[in-house]
Design a protein around this motif. Sequence first.
Motif, PDB file in Angstrom:
ATOM      1  N   LYS A 282       0.817  -1.209   0.000  1.00  0.00           N
ATOM      2  CA  LYS A 282       0.000   0.000   0.000  1.00  0.00           C
ATOM      3  C   LYS A 282       0.854   1.264   0.000  1.00  0.00           C
ATOM      4  CE  LYS A 282      -3.338   2.743   2.460  1.00  0.00           C
ATOM      5  NZ  LYS A 282      -4.688   2.833   2.903  1.00  0.00           N
ATOM      6  N   PHE A 283       1.862   1.302   0.849  1.00  0.00           N
ATOM      7  CA  PHE A 283       2.575   2.570   1.039  1.00  0.00           C
ATOM      8  C   PHE A 283       3.853   2.691   0.210  1.00  0.00           C
ATOM      9  CE2 PHE A 283       0.016   2.079   4.926  1.00  0.00           C
ATOM     10  CZ  PHE A 283      -0.753   3.218   4.781  1.00  0.00           C
ATOM     11  N   GLY A 284       4.225   1.626  -0.476  1.00  0.00           N
ATOM     12  CA  GLY A 284       5.390   1.693  -1.365  1.00  0.00           C
ATOM     13  C   GLY A 284       6.633   2.152  -0.618  1.00  0.00           C
ATOM     14  N   ASN A 285       7.373   3.066  -1.214  1.00  0.00           N
ATOM     15  CA  ASN A 285       8.630   3.504  -0.601  1.00  0.00           C
ATOM     16  C   ASN A 285       8.421   4.350   0.641  1.00  0.00           C
ATOM     17  OD1 ASN A 285      10.354   2.158  -2.301  1.00  0.00           O
ATOM     18  ND2 ASN A 285      10.293   3.792  -3.841  1.00  0.00           N
ATOM     19  N   ASN A 286       7.191   4.781   0.883  1.00  0.00           N
ATOM     20  CA  ASN A 286       6.934   5.536   2.103  1.00  0.00           C
ATOM     21  C   ASN A 286       7.097   4.694   3.362  1.00  0.00           C
ATOM     22  OD1 ASN A 286       6.447   8.320   1.689  1.00  0.00           O
ATOM     23  ND2 ASN A 286       4.562   7.812   0.601  1.00  0.00           N
ATOM     24  N   VAL A 287       7.182   3.367   3.231  1.00  0.00           N
ATOM     25  CA  VAL A 287       7.389   2.545   4.434  1.00  0.00           C
ATOM     26  C   VAL A 287       8.823   2.685   4.945  1.00  0.00           C
ATOM     27  CG1 VAL A 287       5.649   0.806   3.871  1.00  0.00           C
ATOM     28  CG2 VAL A 287       8.009   0.455   3.131  1.00  0.00           C
TER      29      VAL A 287
ATOM     30  N   PHE B  51     -10.750  -3.006  -4.969  1.00  0.00           N
ATOM     31  CA  PHE B  51      -9.360  -3.402  -4.699  1.00  0.00           C
ATOM     32  C   PHE B  51      -8.731  -4.061  -5.921  1.00  0.00           C
ATOM     33  CE2 PHE B  51      -6.229  -6.550  -3.265  1.00  0.00           C
ATOM     34  CZ  PHE B  51      -5.384  -5.756  -2.523  1.00  0.00           C
ATOM     35  N   PHE B  52      -9.480  -4.999  -6.537  1.00  0.00           N
ATOM     36  CA  PHE B  52      -8.912  -5.697  -7.686  1.00  0.00           C
ATOM     37  C   PHE B  52      -8.871  -4.802  -8.924  1.00  0.00           C
ATOM     38  CE2 PHE B  52     -10.138  -9.485  -5.135  1.00  0.00           C
ATOM     39  CZ  PHE B  52      -8.835  -9.906  -4.924  1.00  0.00           C
ATOM     40  N   THR B  53      -9.711  -3.761  -8.931  1.00  0.00           N
ATOM     41  CA  THR B  53      -9.641  -2.817 -10.045  1.00  0.00           C
ATOM     42  C   THR B  53      -8.357  -2.001  -9.959  1.00  0.00           C
ATOM     43  OG1 THR B  53     -12.042  -2.683 -10.001  1.00  0.00           O
ATOM     44  CG2 THR B  53     -10.890  -1.016 -11.269  1.00  0.00           C
ATOM     45  N   ILE B  54      -7.990  -1.573  -8.760  1.00  0.00           N
ATOM     46  CA  ILE B  54      -6.790  -0.726  -8.665  1.00  0.00           C
ATOM     47  C   ILE B  54      -5.503  -1.556  -8.684  1.00  0.00           C
ATOM     48  CG2 ILE B  54      -6.699  -0.520  -6.149  1.00  0.00           C
ATOM     49  CD1 ILE B  54      -5.816   2.386  -6.538  1.00  0.00           C
ATOM     50  N   THR B  55      -5.553  -2.802  -8.177  1.00  0.00           N
ATOM     51  CA  THR B  55      -4.309  -3.584  -8.176  1.00  0.00           C
ATOM     52  C   THR B  55      -4.143  -4.382  -9.470  1.00  0.00           C
ATOM     53  OG1 THR B  55      -5.439  -5.378  -7.033  1.00  0.00           O
ATOM     54  CG2 THR B  55      -4.197  -3.850  -5.667  1.00  0.00           C
ATOM     55  N   LEU B 137      -5.807  -8.843   5.381  1.00  0.00           N
ATOM     56  CA  LEU B 137      -6.265  -7.465   5.454  1.00  0.00           C
ATOM     57  C   LEU B 137      -5.887  -6.756   4.149  1.00  0.00           C
ATOM     58  CD1 LEU B 137      -7.557  -5.757   7.750  1.00  0.00           C
ATOM     59  CD2 LEU B 137      -5.283  -4.896   8.209  1.00  0.00           C
ATOM     60  N   ARG B 138      -6.853  -6.106   3.518  1.00  0.00           N
ATOM     61  CA  ARG B 138      -6.593  -5.437   2.235  1.00  0.00           C
ATOM     62  C   ARG B 138      -6.642  -3.938   2.408  1.00  0.00           C
ATOM     63  NH1 ARG B 138      -6.090  -9.582  -1.847  1.00  0.00           N
ATOM     64  NH2 ARG B 138      -6.948 -11.407  -0.801  1.00  0.00           N
ATOM     65  N   SER B 139      -5.811  -3.249   1.675  1.00  0.00           N
ATOM     66  CA  SER B 139      -5.807  -1.804   1.738  1.00  0.00           C
ATOM     67  C   SER B 139      -5.068  -1.293   0.515  1.00  0.00           C
ATOM     68  CB  SER B 139      -5.096  -1.357   3.015  1.00  0.00           C
ATOM     69  OG  SER B 139      -5.303   0.010   3.230  1.00  0.00           O
ATOM     70  N   TYR B 140      -5.526  -0.192  -0.031  1.00  0.00           N
ATOM     71  CA  TYR B 140      -4.806   0.385  -1.152  1.00  0.00           C
ATOM     72  C   TYR B 140      -4.823   1.896  -0.992  1.00  0.00           C
ATOM     73  CZ  TYR B 140      -9.553   1.192  -2.979  1.00  0.00           C
ATOM     74  OH  TYR B 140     -10.855   1.596  -3.127  1.00  0.00           O
ATOM     75  N   SER B 225     -13.604   1.836   1.008  1.00  0.00           N
ATOM     76  CA  SER B 225     -12.335   1.099   0.886  1.00  0.00           C
ATOM     77  C   SER B 225     -11.179   2.003   0.462  1.00  0.00           C
ATOM     78  CB  SER B 225     -12.471  -0.051  -0.104  1.00  0.00           C
ATOM     79  OG  SER B 225     -12.568   0.435  -1.430  1.00  0.00           O
ATOM     80  N   THR B 226     -11.469   3.229   0.013  1.00  0.00           N
ATOM     81  CA  THR B 226     -10.360   4.105  -0.364  1.00  0.00           C
ATOM     82  C   THR B 226      -9.593   4.582   0.871  1.00  0.00           C
ATOM     83  OG1 THR B 226     -11.749   6.085  -0.314  1.00  0.00           O
ATOM     84  CG2 THR B 226     -11.537   4.975  -2.433  1.00  0.00           C
ATOM     85  N   PHE B 227     -10.198   4.522   2.050  1.00  0.00           N
ATOM     86  CA  PHE B 227      -9.469   4.960   3.252  1.00  0.00           C
ATOM     87  C   PHE B 227      -9.514   3.971   4.412  1.00  0.00           C
ATOM     88  CE2 PHE B 227     -13.622   7.012   3.099  1.00  0.00           C
ATOM     89  CZ  PHE B 227     -14.161   6.686   4.318  1.00  0.00           C
ATOM     90  N   ASN B 228     -10.342   2.927   4.344  1.00  0.00           N
ATOM     91  CA  ASN B 228     -10.367   1.947   5.427  1.00  0.00           C
ATOM     92  C   ASN B 228      -9.871   0.604   4.917  1.00  0.00           C
ATOM     93  OD1 ASN B 228     -11.306   3.498   7.492  1.00  0.00           O
ATOM     94  ND2 ASN B 228     -13.313   2.531   7.634  1.00  0.00           N
ATOM     95  N   SER B 229      -9.039  -0.073   5.717  1.00  0.00           N
ATOM     96  CA  SER B 229      -8.642  -1.420   5.329  1.00  0.00           C
ATOM     97  C   SER B 229      -9.824  -2.362   5.596  1.00  0.00           C
ATOM     98  CB  SER B 229      -7.414  -1.856   6.117  1.00  0.00           C
ATOM     99  OG  SER B 229      -7.612  -1.654   7.494  1.00  0.00           O
ATOM    100  N   PHE B 230      -9.856  -3.466   4.889  1.00  0.00           N
ATOM    101  CA  PHE B 230     -10.969  -4.407   5.048  1.00  0.00           C
ATOM    102  C   PHE B 230     -10.463  -5.820   4.793  1.00  0.00           C
ATOM    103  CE2 PHE B 230     -11.521  -5.468   0.581  1.00  0.00           C
ATOM    104  CZ  PHE B 230     -10.869  -4.407  -0.038  1.00  0.00           C
ATOM    105  N   SER B 231     -11.270  -6.807   5.184  1.00  0.00           N
ATOM    106  CA  SER B 231     -10.941  -8.194   4.854  1.00  0.00           C
ATOM    107  C   SER B 231     -12.246  -8.935   4.654  1.00  0.00           C
ATOM    108  CB  SER B 231     -10.118  -8.838   5.967  1.00  0.00           C
ATOM    109  OG  SER B 231     -10.964  -9.190   7.037  1.00  0.00           O
TER     110      SER B 231
END
Lengths: 406, 303
Positions: A282-287, B51-55, B137-140, B225-231
Amino acid sequence: MDRRTFVKGSAAVVGASTLAAGKVYAQAAAPDKLRFGYAITQSGPLGPGADSTTISAYRLWQKQVNDAGGISLKKYNKKVPVDYVSYDDQGKPDELLKLTERLIQQDRVDMVLSPYASHMNLASAPIINRYEFPVIMTTATTNKTYELGPRWPYAFWNIAQPRASSGALSKALGDLKKQGKIKGRVATIYPSVEYGVENNEAFIAAAKTDGVEVVFTKSYPFGVSDLQPLIREVMAANPDAFIAFSYPPDTFMLTEQARILGFNPQFMYVAIGGVFPSYRAKFGNNVNGILVYGPADPRAPGMDAFAKAHQAMFNRPYESGAVNVYSALQVTQQAIETVGEIDRKKIRDVIASGTFNTVWGEIRYVNQLNANPWAVGQWQGGELACLFPADKAGAKPMLFPKPAWS
Amino acid sequence: MSEYFEVFLSGLLLGGMYGLIALGLNLQYGVARILNLSYGEFLIGGAFVAFFTITGITISIFGVAIVALPPLNPLLSLLLGPPIAFAMNWLIYQFLMVPLIRRAPDQDVLDADVVLVTFGLLFVFQGLALVQWSGDLRSYEFLAVPVKVAGATVPLNRLLAFVGACALAIALFLVLRHTRFGSALRAITIDPVAASLVGVDVRKYSALAFAVGGALAAASGMLVSTFNSFSATTGVEYTLKALIVVILAGVGRVTGTLAAGLLLGVVEQLGGKLIDHSLTIAINFGLFMLVLLLRPTGLFTRA
C-alpha cells in the motif's frame, strides 16, 4: 484344583503372556505416522490472522517434512510422516480447553501444537502442562508470561514480550538522545486493549530509566474510525518520535493519516500489521524508515526457500509472524529427532536446554522464554531489516532519521 | 477555535461515511421490511471489486489465465460492483425472501425468519470470500492527499466519500419525492397492505427497493475502501454500524439517514476531543441509547 480349572488357568496364562509379548512387539515397531494435534481459531474475528500466521505455517511445514519422507526417529531407524488432527476453537478459550483435552485423551495425538492469540496461548498452557505435552506457544505477547511462564515447564514462549519490544524502542531512543541526534520527546498512542495497554506501560516504565521524555500518551478505542483528530493532538505536542502500539487496521489508518497531515517524526514505530506484505504494497517507498513489531530477516539462511515455498503453496507472500511459527516447528522437529522417539519428557528437556538453527535465526530458551527473539525491525529499501535485539546475529543498523513522506 | 473547526469537519466527513453505509440498509429494512444481516457482505464485495480494479487481476479458470486486467481507477469499479449487487439482492428477495413473506402469519414471525436466513447468508458469503480471497487485510492508496477546506486539512478520499453520500442521499430524496416509483415506495413504507389495495405491486417494488439497497451497499463499500482497510470478515462490523444509524434516523426515513450519520460522526469526534479519544465508541453508543430512550422510533420520524 480340578483338571478343567487347571487347563483354563494355564490357557489364560499363555494367552496373557502372548498378549504381553504382542504389546512389547508393538512398542518396538516404529509408528507408521506421527499424529500432531491442534485446536485453533478458524471462524470469527481472529480466524483470518490464525490462518495467515499459524495454520499456513503448519501446512507448509507438514508438506515439506512429508515430502522429505517424514521426521527421522533414530530409535527405529526410520522416517515417519506427520499427520494432523485439528479442530476449530471458534476463538473461545473454554472450547479450546475441551478440544485440547480431546486431542490428548481421545485422539491420543503424539504432539500438540500452539493455538492462536495471546489469551488462547495462555489458556492452553496449564492443560498441556498437566498432560506433560511440550508445546512452543507462538503467538503470546503479554507481560504475564514472565510470571506465569516458569510455572508450566512444558510451555515455551517464542515471541518478544512487551517488556522486550518496548524496552528496545526506549533504549534506542535513549541512545539517540545521548548521541545528540534527537531531543528525546516521544508521543505514544495505543488501542485500549490488553496488548496496547501493556506495551504502553512497559514503554513508559523503560523510558524513565533511559532518560526519554514522554510528552504525549493517549489511548483510542479498538475499532476506531478516524485517527486524524488524535494525530493532530500528537503533532501539537511537537514530538520527534512517534510510537503507536497499534493493531492492523489502525496501523494502516494512522500511517495514511500521518502522511496526509504531513506529520514527519524522525522516529516512527507501528506495531502489529507493520510487517504485512500488504502494508508494504500500500505505502510503497513511504514505508522506509518505519519501525515495526515482530520482523523476520528475509536474508537469513533458509528464508529464500521458505518464501518461495510459501508463495507456491498459498499464492501470496508470507507474513513475518508465519516465520516465527515455522521456526517453532523446526525446533520441535529437531528436538524429536535428537530424542529419536516420542518421549515427551525427553523432548521437553531437549527444547529447554538446546540451541536450534531455524529460519528465524538461532533459538534458545531460558526459563522456557525464547532468549533472543527478533522484536523490532525496520523497512529499509522496501525490505524488512531486523534491528533489535541489536546483539543478535544479523541485526542491522537503524536508518535514522526516517525520511520525510513523499 | 480552528482546532475545533477541524475536528468538527473530521466529524462531518466521518458522519458522511456513517450515513453512506446506512442508506442501503434503510431502503432494505425500511421499505422492503427485510432486516438483511448479510448487508455488510455486499459492502465488502464492493470493496473487493475496487481493490482488484486498482491492483489489477488475472482471472483464471482451472488454472488457465483467461483475462488479465491492468490496474485501473477504482472508481470504474462502480460500473461493475453495484450492478452485480443489485442483481444478487433482487434474486435473494425473489427466491429467499418471498417464500418467507408468503408463509409468515405476521411481521414478527417474518422478522425472526428473515434474521435467521440472512444470518446464514452472511456466513455463506463470508465463507466464499475467505476461500476465494483468504482472510488477509486489504488496503490500497487512492486520493490519499490533503485538500484545504475553509483552512482545515482533510483527506481527499474521505471528502469523496462524503460527497458521494450527499449525492446519493439527494438522488434518493428526489426519486422518492418526484417519481411514481418513489411514491410507490413511500406508500409501501407507510403501509404495505394499504399500498396493495390502491394498486401498488408491493412484491415488485419491494424487490426493487431491496436490490437498490444492495447496490448502494456495494457503492458505499467501494468509497469506504479508499481509506479503510478491510478483509473478508469485516462486513459484519459495517452491518452493525449501519443498523445503529438506521435506528437513530428512524426505520424508513431514507433521507434522515444521512442526517443521523452526520450527527453521529460530529458527536463522536467532538466528544472524543472534549472528553477523551478512547471514549469515542462509548459516546456513539451513549447517543444511541439516549435516542432509544427518548425517541424510540428514531430522530426523523413524524410523531
